[in-house]
Design a protein around this motif. Structure first.
Motif, PDB file in Angstrom:
ATOM      1  N   LYS A  32      17.469  10.027 -33.595  1.00 61.43           N
ATOM      2  CA  LYS A  32      16.515   9.116 -34.216  1.00 61.43           C
ATOM      3  C   LYS A  32      15.088   9.562 -33.916  1.00 61.43           C
ATOM      4  CE  LYS A  32      14.879   4.396 -34.350  1.00 61.43           C
ATOM      5  NZ  LYS A  32      14.705   3.194 -33.574  1.00 61.43           N
ATOM      6  N   GLY A  33      14.840   9.950 -32.683  1.00 62.05           N
ATOM      7  CA  GLY A  33      13.521  10.414 -32.298  1.00 62.05           C
ATOM      8  C   GLY A  33      13.115  11.690 -33.017  1.00 62.05           C
ATOM      9  N   ALA A  34      14.112  12.514 -33.332  1.00 64.96           N
ATOM     10  CA  ALA A  34      13.838  13.772 -34.038  1.00 64.96           C
ATOM     11  C   ALA A  34      13.743  13.560 -35.544  1.00 64.96           C
ATOM     12  CB  ALA A  34      14.925  14.794 -33.721  1.00 64.96           C
ATOM     13  N   GLY A  35      14.050  12.347 -35.996  1.00 64.57           N
ATOM     14  CA  GLY A  35      13.969  12.058 -37.424  1.00 64.57           C
ATOM     15  C   GLY A  35      15.177  12.520 -38.221  1.00 64.57           C
ATOM     16  N   GLN A  36      16.288  12.773 -37.541  1.00 62.43           N
ATOM     17  CA  GLN A  36      17.488  13.266 -38.208  1.00 62.43           C
ATOM     18  C   GLN A  36      18.519  12.178 -38.476  1.00 62.43           C
ATOM     19  OE1 GLN A  36      18.902  16.269 -35.567  1.00 62.43           O
ATOM     20  NE2 GLN A  36      17.394  17.782 -36.226  1.00 62.43           N
ATOM     21  N   LEU A  37      18.283  10.981 -37.973  1.00 66.25           N
ATOM     22  CA  LEU A  37      19.258   9.906 -38.104  1.00 66.25           C
ATOM     23  C   LEU A  37      18.884   9.003 -39.272  1.00 66.25           C
ATOM     24  CD1 LEU A  37      21.780   8.663 -36.777  1.00 66.25           C
ATOM     25  CD2 LEU A  37      20.254   7.230 -35.448  1.00 66.25           C
ATOM     26  N   LYS A  38      19.784   8.900 -40.226  1.00 65.77           N
ATOM     27  CA  LYS A  38      19.513   8.082 -41.407  1.00 65.77           C
ATOM     28  C   LYS A  38      20.005   6.650 -41.221  1.00 65.77           C
ATOM     29  CE  LYS A  38      19.285  11.816 -44.593  1.00 65.77           C
ATOM     30  NZ  LYS A  38      17.938  12.061 -44.958  1.00 65.77           N
ATOM     31  N   GLN A  39      21.143   6.467 -40.570  1.00 66.11           N
ATOM     32  CA  GLN A  39      21.699   5.126 -40.366  1.00 66.11           C
ATOM     33  C   GLN A  39      21.435   4.689 -38.932  1.00 66.11           C
ATOM     34  OE1 GLN A  39      25.789   5.544 -41.447  1.00 66.11           O
ATOM     35  NE2 GLN A  39      25.379   5.180 -43.611  1.00 66.11           N
ATOM     36  N   THR A  40      20.296   4.063 -38.732  1.00 66.81           N
ATOM     37  CA  THR A  40      19.920   3.660 -37.382  1.00 66.81           C
ATOM     38  C   THR A  40      20.754   2.492 -36.863  1.00 66.81           C
ATOM     39  OG1 THR A  40      18.182   2.256 -38.281  1.00 66.81           O
ATOM     40  CG2 THR A  40      17.559   4.490 -37.634  1.00 66.81           C
ATOM     41  N   ALA A  41      21.469   1.823 -37.738  1.00 65.77           N
ATOM     42  CA  ALA A  41      22.326   0.707 -37.315  1.00 65.77           C
ATOM     43  C   ALA A  41      23.474   1.197 -36.435  1.00 65.77           C
ATOM     44  CB  ALA A  41      22.876  -0.027 -38.525  1.00 65.77           C
ATOM     45  N   ASN A  42      23.811   2.472 -36.520  1.00 63.80           N
ATOM     46  CA  ASN A  42      24.884   3.019 -35.693  1.00 63.80           C
ATOM     47  C   ASN A  42      24.546   2.929 -34.210  1.00 63.80           C
ATOM     48  OD1 ASN A  42      26.447   3.607 -37.896  1.00 63.80           O
ATOM     49  ND2 ASN A  42      25.809   5.741 -38.011  1.00 63.80           N
ATOM     50  N   ILE A  43      23.267   3.014 -33.880  1.00 68.64           N
ATOM     51  CA  ILE A  43      22.856   2.901 -32.479  1.00 68.64           C
ATOM     52  C   ILE A  43      23.236   1.526 -31.954  1.00 68.64           C
ATOM     53  CG2 ILE A  43      20.900   2.853 -30.882  1.00 68.64           C
ATOM     54  CD1 ILE A  43      19.484   4.817 -32.766  1.00 68.64           C
ATOM     55  N   ARG A  44      22.891   0.510 -32.711  1.00 68.68           N
ATOM     56  CA  ARG A  44      23.169  -0.865 -32.278  1.00 68.68           C
ATOM     57  C   ARG A  44      24.681  -1.124 -32.193  1.00 68.68           C
ATOM     58  NH1 ARG A  44      19.633  -5.987 -33.770  1.00 68.68           N
ATOM     59  NH2 ARG A  44      20.821  -7.509 -32.615  1.00 68.68           N
ATOM     60  N   LYS A  45      25.436  -0.634 -33.153  1.00 68.97           N
ATOM     61  CA  LYS A  45      26.891  -0.815 -33.129  1.00 68.97           C
ATOM     62  C   LYS A  45      27.507  -0.155 -31.897  1.00 68.97           C
ATOM     63  CE  LYS A  45      27.424  -1.079 -38.122  1.00 68.97           C
ATOM     64  NZ  LYS A  45      27.929  -0.392 -39.323  1.00 68.97           N
ATOM     65  N   THR A  46      27.029   1.038 -31.596  1.00 68.92           N
ATOM     66  CA  THR A  46      27.558   1.761 -30.440  1.00 68.92           C
ATOM     67  C   THR A  46      27.183   1.054 -29.143  1.00 68.92           C
ATOM     68  OG1 THR A  46      27.307   3.809 -31.702  1.00 68.92           O
ATOM     69  CG2 THR A  46      27.689   4.023 -29.353  1.00 68.92           C
ATOM     70  N   GLN A  47      25.962   0.539 -29.069  1.00 65.96           N
ATOM     71  CA  GLN A  47      25.539  -0.194 -27.878  1.00 65.96           C
ATOM     72  C   GLN A  47      26.374  -1.459 -27.692  1.00 65.96           C
ATOM     73  OE1 GLN A  47      21.368  -0.667 -28.765  1.00 65.96           O
ATOM     74  NE2 GLN A  47      20.784   0.965 -27.362  1.00 65.96           N
ATOM     75  N   ARG A  48      26.694  -2.118 -28.766  1.00 64.58           N
ATOM     76  CA  ARG A  48      27.523  -3.335 -28.661  1.00 64.58           C
ATOM     77  C   ARG A  48      28.939  -2.998 -28.215  1.00 64.58           C
ATOM     78  NH1 ARG A  48      25.644  -7.244 -33.661  1.00 64.58           N
ATOM     79  NH2 ARG A  48      23.582  -7.646 -32.810  1.00 64.58           N
ATOM     80  N   ASP A  49      29.496  -1.900 -28.732  1.00 66.85           N
ATOM     81  CA  ASP A  49      30.815  -1.476 -28.275  1.00 66.85           C
ATOM     82  C   ASP A  49      30.785  -1.158 -26.781  1.00 66.85           C
ATOM     83  OD1 ASP A  49      32.126  -1.786 -30.687  1.00 66.85           O
ATOM     84  OD2 ASP A  49      31.940   0.332 -31.269  1.00 66.85           O
ATOM     85  N   LEU A  50      29.721  -0.501 -26.354  1.00 66.77           N
ATOM     86  CA  LEU A  50      29.574  -0.172 -24.943  1.00 66.77           C
ATOM     87  C   LEU A  50      29.516  -1.441 -24.096  1.00 66.77           C
ATOM     88  CD1 LEU A  50      29.144   1.916 -22.713  1.00 66.77           C
ATOM     89  CD2 LEU A  50      26.713   1.899 -23.282  1.00 66.77           C
TER      90      LEU A  50
END
Length: 69
Positions: A32-50
């Motif tokens: 995301k910081g590098a600007g390569q991530l298009k679906q930023t919602a995946n971060i939140r989903k992964t954090q919730r799974d964690l």
């Protein structure tokens, strides 16, 4: 993954899954910081799974401690 599916797994499997999810969150945030991530919602989903995995692990630790007393 649903919590009911996670509860079926062993503690060792959940620990490994927790480590994998932590690495995945790191990779997603880096992309995301590098600007390569298009679906930023995946971060939140992964954090919730964690968080779900960690919650289940803590529940198991507490129940084991209760039974030991």
């Amino acid at each position: 993954m649903k919590p009911s599916e996670m509860r079926v797994k062993s503690t060792e499997e959940l620990s490994k899954f927790s480590q994998d999810l932590q690495e995945e969150v790191f990779r997603l945030r880096f992309r995301k910081g590098a600007g390569q991530l298009k679906q930023t919602a995946n971060i939140r989903k992964t954090q919730r799974d964690l968080a779900r995995v960690k919650t289940i692990l803590v529940e198991r630790e507490r129940s084991a401690a209760k039974e030991a007393k």
